[in-house]
Design a protein around this motif. Structure first.
Motif, PDB file in Angstrom:
ATOM      1  N   SER A  60       0.668  -1.186   0.127  1.00  0.00           N
ATOM      2  CA  SER A  60      -0.148   0.102  -0.050  1.00  0.00           C
ATOM      3  C   SER A  60       0.913   1.193  -0.115  1.00  0.00           C
ATOM      4  N   THR A  61       2.041   1.093   0.817  1.00  0.00           N
ATOM      5  CA  THR A  61       2.923   2.582   0.624  1.00  0.00           C
ATOM      6  C   THR A  61       3.457   2.385  -0.518  1.00  0.00           C
ATOM      7  N   ILE A  62       3.956   1.530  -1.395  1.00  0.00           N
ATOM      8  CA  ILE A  62       4.273   1.609  -2.592  1.00  0.00           C
ATOM      9  C   ILE A  62       3.610   2.291  -3.485  1.00  0.00           C
ATOM     10  N   VAL A  63       2.234   1.551  -3.408  1.00  0.00           N
ATOM     11  CA  VAL A  63       1.220   2.260  -4.273  1.00  0.00           C
ATOM     12  C   VAL A  63       0.918   3.931  -4.143  1.00  0.00           C
ATOM     13  N   SER A  64       0.726   4.084  -2.757  1.00  0.00           N
ATOM     14  CA  SER A  64       0.650   5.598  -2.706  1.00  0.00           C
ATOM     15  C   SER A  64       2.055   6.323  -2.905  1.00  0.00           C
ATOM     16  N   GLN A  65       3.156   5.938  -2.922  1.00  0.00           N
ATOM     17  CA  GLN A  65       4.248   6.712  -3.568  1.00  0.00           C
ATOM     18  C   GLN A  65       4.263   6.821  -5.008  1.00  0.00           C
ATOM     19  N   LEU A  66       3.909   5.686  -5.567  1.00  0.00           N
ATOM     20  CA  LEU A  66       3.953   5.745  -7.204  1.00  0.00           C
ATOM     21  C   LEU A  66       2.865   6.673  -7.450  1.00  0.00           C
ATOM     22  N   ASN A  67       1.724   6.653  -6.859  1.00  0.00           N
ATOM     23  CA  ASN A  67       0.444   7.558  -7.418  1.00  0.00           C
ATOM     24  C   ASN A  67       0.893   8.898  -7.181  1.00  0.00           C
ATOM     25  N   ALA A  68       1.649   9.326  -6.086  1.00  0.00           N
ATOM     26  CA  ALA A  68       2.069  10.708  -5.656  1.00  0.00           C
ATOM     27  C   ALA A  68       2.986  11.177  -6.590  1.00  0.00           C
ATOM     28  N   LEU A  69       3.875  10.390  -7.078  1.00  0.00           N
ATOM     29  CA  LEU A  69       4.963  10.755  -8.191  1.00  0.00           C
ATOM     30  C   LEU A  69       4.376  10.842  -9.409  1.00  0.00           C
ATOM     31  N   TYR A  70       3.426   9.990  -9.880  1.00  0.00           N
ATOM     32  CA  TYR A  70       2.840  10.218 -11.125  1.00  0.00           C
ATOM     33  C   TYR A  70       1.445  10.625 -11.311  1.00  0.00           C
ATOM     34  N   GLY A  71       0.871  11.425 -10.198  1.00  0.00           N
ATOM     35  CA  GLY A  71      -0.325  12.226 -10.309  1.00  0.00           C
ATOM     36  C   GLY A  71      -1.485  11.554 -10.242  1.00  0.00           C
ATOM     37  N   ALA A  72      -1.603  10.111 -10.229  1.00  0.00           N
ATOM     38  CA  ALA A  72      -2.787   9.459  -9.999  1.00  0.00           C
ATOM     39  C   ALA A  72      -3.238   9.556  -8.472  1.00  0.00           C
ATOM     40  N   PRO A  73      -4.297   9.709  -8.320  1.00  0.00           N
ATOM     41  CA  PRO A  73      -5.144  10.109  -7.106  1.00  0.00           C
ATOM     42  C   PRO A  73      -4.998   8.584  -6.082  1.00  0.00           C
ATOM     43  N   THR A  74      -4.499   8.750  -5.029  1.00  0.00           N
ATOM     44  CA  THR A  74      -4.366   7.465  -4.394  1.00  0.00           C
ATOM     45  C   THR A  74      -6.051   7.296  -3.934  1.00  0.00           C
ATOM     46  N   ALA A  75      -6.767   8.375  -3.711  1.00  0.00           N
ATOM     47  CA  ALA A  75      -8.196   7.993  -3.225  1.00  0.00           C
ATOM     48  C   ALA A  75      -9.011   7.098  -4.406  1.00  0.00           C
ATOM     49  N   THR A  76      -8.682   6.962  -5.472  1.00  0.00           N
ATOM     50  CA  THR A  76      -9.336   6.219  -6.551  1.00  0.00           C
ATOM     51  C   THR A  76      -8.848   5.141  -6.828  1.00  0.00           C
ATOM     52  N   SER A  77      -7.354   4.809  -6.365  1.00  0.00           N
ATOM     53  CA  SER A  77      -6.850   3.688  -6.656  1.00  0.00           C
ATOM     54  C   SER A  77      -7.410   2.368  -5.684  1.00  0.00           C
ATOM     55  N   PRO A  78      -7.485   1.352  -6.282  1.00  0.00           N
ATOM     56  CA  PRO A  78      -8.305   0.513  -5.513  1.00  0.00           C
ATOM     57  C   PRO A  78      -7.389  -0.410  -4.322  1.00  0.00           C
ATOM     58  N   ALA A  79      -7.981  -0.740  -3.212  1.00  0.00           N
ATOM     59  CA  ALA A  79      -7.331  -1.144  -2.213  1.00  0.00           C
ATOM     60  C   ALA A  79      -6.535  -2.471  -2.267  1.00  0.00           C
ATOM     61  N   MET A  80      -5.340  -2.410  -1.912  1.00  0.00           N
ATOM     62  CA  MET A  80      -4.673  -3.665  -1.945  1.00  0.00           C
ATOM     63  C   MET A  80      -4.846  -4.431  -0.702  1.00  0.00           C
ATOM     64  N   ILE A  81      -5.324  -5.676  -0.446  1.00  0.00           N
ATOM     65  CA  ILE A  81      -5.460  -6.194   0.762  1.00  0.00           C
ATOM     66  C   ILE A  81      -5.180  -7.617   0.623  1.00  0.00           C
ATOM     67  N   THR A  82      -4.676  -8.344   1.591  1.00  0.00           N
ATOM     68  CA  THR A  82      -4.183  -9.615   1.382  1.00  0.00           C
ATOM     69  C   THR A  82      -5.296 -10.529   2.023  1.00  0.00           C
ATOM     70  N   GLU A  83      -5.308 -11.659   1.888  1.00  0.00           N
ATOM     71  CA  GLU A  83      -6.597 -12.719   2.313  1.00  0.00           C
ATOM     72  C   GLU A  83      -6.605 -12.451   3.962  1.00  0.00           C
ATOM     73  N   GLU A  84      -5.336 -12.462   4.302  1.00  0.00           N
ATOM     74  CA  GLU A  84      -5.510 -12.402   5.969  1.00  0.00           C
ATOM     75  C   GLU A  84      -6.213 -11.186   6.481  1.00  0.00           C
ATOM     76  N   GLU A  85      -5.979 -10.159   5.976  1.00  0.00           N
ATOM     77  CA  GLU A  85      -6.516  -8.843   6.204  1.00  0.00           C
ATOM     78  C   GLU A  85      -8.264  -8.704   5.815  1.00  0.00           C
ATOM     79  N   LYS A  86      -8.310  -9.503   4.689  1.00  0.00           N
ATOM     80  CA  LYS A  86      -9.859  -9.506   4.231  1.00  0.00           C
ATOM     81  C   LYS A  86     -10.447 -10.462   5.306  1.00  0.00           C
ATOM     82  N   ALA A  87     -10.025 -11.245   5.775  1.00  0.00           N
ATOM     83  CA  ALA A  87     -10.637 -12.284   6.713  1.00  0.00           C
ATOM     84  C   ALA A  87     -10.867 -11.551   7.899  1.00  0.00           C
TER      85      ALA A  87
END
Length: 194
Positions: A60-87
């Protein structure tokens, strides 16, 4: 003739070097930013993205950093969640489509699920975060939704969101979406609104 061939070879080599992302680099970056047109990025952009990816950060941190660098808003990026977190979250609310939620909302729900609140308070908070719709809460100061209120309070429980203006709610949500570290988010929100 030699000069002509050397000049032709140099021209051809210079014309293809501007955007030289390898297939492996494109695939690596698109694991985190599936809609990115990496083939059109400059070498510097690709190198910066690969530096972010090669760090020891969470997905999630990598996605946030890449989105911050390249202009894609983090708010609209789909959540990245592990199966353990989902459970873990599904024990509070089932049937949630996490791919339709922003990462910050899922992070807030995960934080609430592991907080030191009572079990009933944890359940209420996680449920509010994950099922909060976009209906404004109806407060006089702002049009914050139930999900926004729950998200802000997951990071900074002492903030009375109903007393914030719309601009302040937007600022709070931008802080949540832009910061990498939960503690940084909480301290920044506290300093801004308390």
């Amino acid at each position: 003739m030699k000069r002509f061939m050397i000049a032709t070879a140099m021209t051809l080599s210079m014309s293809t070097a501007a955007f030289a992302a390898t297939d492996a680099e494109i695939a690596s970056i698109q694991q985190y930013m599936p809609d990115a047109n990496v083939a059109a990025w400059s070498d510097a952009d690709v190198a910066a993205a690969m530096n972010v990816i090669s760090g020891n950060e969470s997905r999630s941190t990598i996605v946030s950093q890449l989105n911050a660098l390249y202009g894609a808003p983090t708010a609209t990026s789909p959540a990245m969640i592990t199966e353990e977190e989902k459970a873990s979250l599904d024990q509070y609310v089932t049937g949630v489509d996490y791919s339709k939620l922003p990462q910050a909302t899922v992070d807030a729900a995960l934080a609430a699920s592991t907080s030191e609140m009572s079990a009933s308070d944890r359940e209420a908070r996680v449920t509010a975060i994950l099922t909060g719709d976009a209906t404004p809460m109806g407060s006089e100061g702002n049009t914050a939704t139930a999900a926004e209120v729950a998200t802000i309070n997951a990071y900074a429980p002492s903030i009375d969101v109903s007393s914030l203006t719309d601009a302040e709610v937007n600022t709070a949500m931008n802080v949540i979406y832009s910061e990498e570290n939960r503690d940084d988010v909480a301290s920044r929100l506290e300093s801004l609104f308390n």
